[in-house]
Design a protein around this motif. Structure first.
Motif, PDB file in Angstrom:
ATOM      1  N   TYR A 461       0.811  -1.218   0.000  1.00 56.80           N
ATOM      2  CA  TYR A 461       0.000   0.000   0.000  1.00 56.80           C
ATOM      3  C   TYR A 461       0.847   1.272   0.000  1.00 56.80           C
ATOM      4  O   TYR A 461       0.414   2.305  -0.488  1.00 56.80           O
ATOM      5  CB  TYR A 461      -0.929   0.013   1.216  1.00 56.80           C
ATOM      6  N   THR A 462       2.053   1.206   0.611  1.00 58.25           N
ATOM      7  CA  THR A 462       2.780   2.458   0.834  1.00 58.25           C
ATOM      8  C   THR A 462       4.103   2.541   0.090  1.00 58.25           C
ATOM      9  O   THR A 462       4.698   3.606   0.036  1.00 58.25           O
ATOM     10  CB  THR A 462       3.093   2.633   2.338  1.00 58.25           C
ATOM     11  N   GLY A 463       4.614   1.462  -0.452  1.00 59.34           N
ATOM     12  CA  GLY A 463       5.918   1.496  -1.113  1.00 59.34           C
ATOM     13  C   GLY A 463       7.066   1.570  -0.111  1.00 59.34           C
ATOM     14  O   GLY A 463       6.855   1.504   1.103  1.00 59.34           O
ATOM     15  N   THR A 464       8.283   1.691  -0.645  1.00 59.73           N
ATOM     16  CA  THR A 464       9.458   1.762   0.224  1.00 59.73           C
ATOM     17  C   THR A 464      10.348   2.927  -0.203  1.00 59.73           C
ATOM     18  O   THR A 464      10.342   3.349  -1.357  1.00 59.73           O
ATOM     19  CB  THR A 464      10.333   0.491   0.106  1.00 59.73           C
ATOM     20  N   ALA A 465      11.110   3.421   0.793  1.00 59.00           N
ATOM     21  CA  ALA A 465      12.098   4.472   0.491  1.00 59.00           C
ATOM     22  C   ALA A 465      13.352   4.158   1.294  1.00 59.00           C
ATOM     23  O   ALA A 465      13.272   3.812   2.471  1.00 59.00           O
ATOM     24  CB  ALA A 465      11.540   5.834   0.868  1.00 59.00           C
ATOM     25  N   HIS A 466      14.505   4.259   0.633  1.00 54.90           N
ATOM     26  CA  HIS A 466      15.760   3.907   1.291  1.00 54.90           C
ATOM     27  C   HIS A 466      16.795   5.012   1.050  1.00 54.90           C
ATOM     28  O   HIS A 466      16.891   5.545  -0.058  1.00 54.90           O
ATOM     29  CB  HIS A 466      16.274   2.574   0.734  1.00 54.90           C
ATOM     30  N   VAL A 467      17.542   5.351   2.107  1.00 49.74           N
ATOM     31  CA  VAL A 467      18.636   6.321   1.956  1.00 49.74           C
ATOM     32  C   VAL A 467      19.940   5.644   2.362  1.00 49.74           C
ATOM     33  O   VAL A 467      20.007   5.003   3.411  1.00 49.74           O
ATOM     34  CB  VAL A 467      18.492   7.534   2.918  1.00 49.74           C
ATOM     35  N   SER A 484      16.791   5.658  -2.902  1.00 52.04           N
ATOM     36  CA  SER A 484      16.109   4.766  -3.847  1.00 52.04           C
ATOM     37  C   SER A 484      14.717   4.470  -3.294  1.00 52.04           C
ATOM     38  O   SER A 484      14.538   4.324  -2.087  1.00 52.04           O
ATOM     39  CB  SER A 484      16.913   3.491  -4.051  1.00 52.04           C
ATOM     40  N   THR A 485      13.733   4.410  -4.185  1.00 52.45           N
ATOM     41  CA  THR A 485      12.351   4.178  -3.745  1.00 52.45           C
ATOM     42  C   THR A 485      11.703   3.115  -4.612  1.00 52.45           C
ATOM     43  O   THR A 485      12.148   2.851  -5.730  1.00 52.45           O
ATOM     44  CB  THR A 485      11.502   5.468  -3.860  1.00 52.45           C
ATOM     45  N   MET A 486      10.638   2.491  -4.068  1.00 52.19           N
ATOM     46  CA  MET A 486       9.808   1.579  -4.869  1.00 52.19           C
ATOM     47  C   MET A 486       8.349   1.889  -4.593  1.00 52.19           C
ATOM     48  O   MET A 486       7.963   2.090  -3.447  1.00 52.19           O
ATOM     49  CB  MET A 486      10.105   0.126  -4.502  1.00 52.19           C
ATOM     50  N   GLY A 487       7.581   1.970  -5.647  1.00 49.68           N
ATOM     51  CA  GLY A 487       6.140   2.197  -5.482  1.00 49.68           C
ATOM     52  C   GLY A 487       5.790   3.619  -5.088  1.00 49.68           C
ATOM     53  O   GLY A 487       4.698   3.854  -4.561  1.00 49.68           O
ATOM     54  N   LEU A 488       6.712   4.576  -5.310  1.00 47.91           N
ATOM     55  CA  LEU A 488       6.441   5.961  -4.883  1.00 47.91           C
ATOM     56  C   LEU A 488       6.562   6.969  -6.023  1.00 47.91           C
ATOM     57  O   LEU A 488       5.690   7.811  -6.205  1.00 47.91           O
ATOM     58  CB  LEU A 488       7.412   6.355  -3.771  1.00 47.91           C
ATOM     59  N   PRO A 545       5.711   5.703   3.695  1.00 46.59           N
ATOM     60  CA  PRO A 545       6.276   4.447   3.188  1.00 46.59           C
ATOM     61  C   PRO A 545       7.159   3.760   4.225  1.00 46.59           C
ATOM     62  O   PRO A 545       7.558   4.379   5.202  1.00 46.59           O
ATOM     63  CB  PRO A 545       7.123   4.904   1.997  1.00 46.59           C
ATOM     64  N   LYS A 546       7.434   2.483   3.961  1.00 49.65           N
ATOM     65  CA  LYS A 546       8.415   1.751   4.767  1.00 49.65           C
ATOM     66  C   LYS A 546       9.768   2.391   4.456  1.00 49.65           C
ATOM     67  O   LYS A 546      10.235   2.364   3.318  1.00 49.65           O
ATOM     68  CB  LYS A 546       8.383   0.277   4.364  1.00 49.65           C
TER      69      LYS A 546
END
Ligand SMILES: [Zn+2]
Ligand SMILES: [Zn+2]
Length: 554
Positions: A461-467, A484-488, A545-546
């Motif tokens: 539902y929320t996607g992911t975001a990584h730094v 980097s992100t997924m689903g956003l 997001p996660k």
């Protein structure tokens, strides 16, 4: 669990109460346990990436030394489908009818389990599983050799119904024999633990014989090819389709692994011998369209089954305008979307789709008792207690209301894990044991509270975001934060990729503003950046997001 009174008979449903499928039941008496059925269910969108669910057998595993056996009422997946997955956890002898045993043997072979001992019990015979005696009473249902269980102990007799109906003219097997139930009723029945599936449907089930007639009438109206889909284990329906086809001068072939397997088992047990045999799928290609019927798997819209592949045009068997697909099955709750998807593909290809709702002909009947049939059963047995099982809460409530209308003294609606004392002066729930779900993945089975599942639910539902941050020993950034992100975001969208670049700058500023004491600890940096990062995205998208942060110090 508190210690149970060994002189009292207890019923403990571990699965199948307040849910459809995943049946697993336990009876406890005299320090011993008897398990009944061990089935699977289909996962819904609470279990992303998972197809099948099993009942958690922890209670049986912990008490396996007390377990005298597992009795299986019939070969439907919701009663038998979990056995091969779970048997190694509680290892006990298994008791069932011949047909059920043959289906189960195939499942054990697939799971490479060789040591399971299966005892075949003939109709009306009794298995002595001390201190229980279990009589196998045949009932009519939509799979051959379905048994209702009369479970007797010194504390009384329970009728564990399994799935059943009162079809007066089933095409495979005999009708349910009311005399057997009436005789038991005269002797006295402590409790009836029964099928609630259709307890909120008025009237009585239609007969399989009417379905055969209905199918014939639908077949007669078709000029092109006919495809029929039905549950693979419904050998009565396969029989009806063969008969209807013969009357319309059509020949029948079969496509789909589970149908081939079930038909093979049925023939090895002596069924389908009084009807014309199938032709091969290859031969069907050379038979004129108006003379052919193809029986296919996939009535539940399963994406990998023959019907869904035919509908997508990804099967060697091609259909199109002038052809007809008949759904001789109902949707198991939760499968409606997939089924509609298949129907839409078929209709888009010009195929006519006939379902039980789009024709006045009877082309499907349920194997479960409707209200009048349940009322008959309760009248024959006149049990002291009724425990509705096998259904969602609304179905259990419907059977409970019916039982109360029928003047049953004690009606107990269970939840999974409830320990019900059937022998108490006022019978009722006295305790609870663990009852959960297990999710089946290709290479592991995990508990329904496994972190992978809760994370997946969130991710979808929320996607992911990584730094990723690279800092020197003083906490100074050595390179711009890498996001980097997924689903956003759509990186190809200029505005959105600009936002991601801006975010990187904001995080760099945020780190620069951190106090030296925070910068000395990587975990503190990571957590502070994570919260700030999440807030930035929430400010832009309104989503949380996660979010993860990885800090490398060099
Ligand atoms: Zn069932
Ligand atoms: Zn069934």
């Amino acid at each position: 669990m508190n210690k149970l009174n060994p002189d009292h008979l207890h019923f403990i449903p571990l699965g199948g109460s307040e849910q459809f499928g995943i049946n697993l039941n336990v009876y406890a008496y005299g320090e011993k346990l008897l398990a009944v059925d061990c089935g699977l269910g289909f996962a819904d969108d609470r279990f992303p990436g998972v197809d099948l669910l099993l009942p958690d057998p922890l209670f049986l595993e912990e008490n396996h030394k007390k377990l005298v056996g597992l009795v299986i009422t019939h070969a439907h997946e919701d009663h038998i489908g979990a056995v091969a997955f779970l048997w190694l956890r509680f290892k006990c002898p298994i008791y069932c009818s011949k047909f059920t045993a043959e289906v189960l043997k195939k499942k054990f072979e697939e799971h490479n389990i060789k040591k399971a001992k299966i005892h075949v019990i003939d109709p009306m015979q009794t298995a002595a599983l001390k201190p229980f005696e279990v009589q196998f009473v045949p009932v009519s249902h939509s799979v051959p050799e379905t048994m209702c269980l009369f479970i007797s102990t010194k504390a009384g007799t329970v009728v564990h119904s399994g799935d059943w109906n009162l079809d007066p003219t089933p095409v495979v097997g005999a009708p349910t024999d009311k005399k057997v139930f009436q005789e038991l009723g005269k002797k006295g029945v402590l409790a009836y633990v029964g099928d609630s599936t259709n307890a909120n449907v008025d009237g009585r089930s239609s007969s399989e014989t009417e379905v055969q007639e209905g199918l014939k009438n639908v077949f007669l109206k078709q000029k092109g090819r006919i495809l029929v889909t039905a549950f693979s284990s419904n050998i009565g329906r396969v029989h009806s389709i063969l008969k209807a086809a013969k009357e319309c001068d059509r020949q029948v072939a079969v496509a789909g692994r589970s149908l081939h397997r079930m038909i093979g088992v049925a023939k090895s047990c002596g069924y389908l011998m009084d009807v014309d045999d199938f032709v091969s799928e290859d031969d069907l290609q050379y038979i004129p369209h108006e003379k052919s019927v193809l029986l296919v798997t996939g009535s539940q819209g399963e994406a990998r089954a023959a019907l869904a592949r035919i509908a997508r045009g990804q099967h060697h068997f091609k259909i199109g305008r002038g052809d007809t697909v008949i759904f001789s099955a109902r949707a198991i709750p939760g499968n409606e979307l997939e089924i509609n998807h298949v129907k839409n593909n078929l209709i888009a290809a010009g195929v006519r789709v006939v379902t039980p709702n789009t024709t006045n002909e009877m082309i499907h009947t349920s194997g479960h008792p409707r209200r009048e049939e349940i009322a008959d059963m309760l009248q024959w047995l006149n049990p002291k207690i009724v425990v509705p099982v096998h259904g969602e809460r609304l179905m259990l409530e419907a059977q409970a209301d019916l039982a109360k209308e029928t003047q049953i003294k004690h009606v107990i609606i269970p939840t999974n894990g409830a320990v019900i004392d059937l022998s108490a002066e006022t019978p009722g729930i006295i305790d609870h044991v663990h009852a959960g779900l297990l999710a089946v993945e290709p290479k592991r089975i995990m508990s329904d509270d496994h972190r992978a599942l809760s994370e997946r639910r969130k991710l979808q539902y929320t996607g992911t975001a990584h730094v990723s941050l690279v800092l020197n020993h003083k906490g100074k950034l050595l390179a711009p934060p890498n996001i980097s992100t997924m689903g956003l975001f759509d990186e190809a969208d200029e505005d959105e990729s600009d936002f991601v670049a801006t975010l990187s700058g904001e995080i760099a500023d945020f780190i620069e503003a951190l106090k030296p004491v925070d910068l000395s600890d990587e975990d503190i940096i990571a957590e502070k950046v994570r919260i700030a990062f999440r807030n930035y995205i929430n400010g832009f998208l309104g989503l949380k997001p996660k979010t993860t942060v990885h800090v490398t110090k060099v």
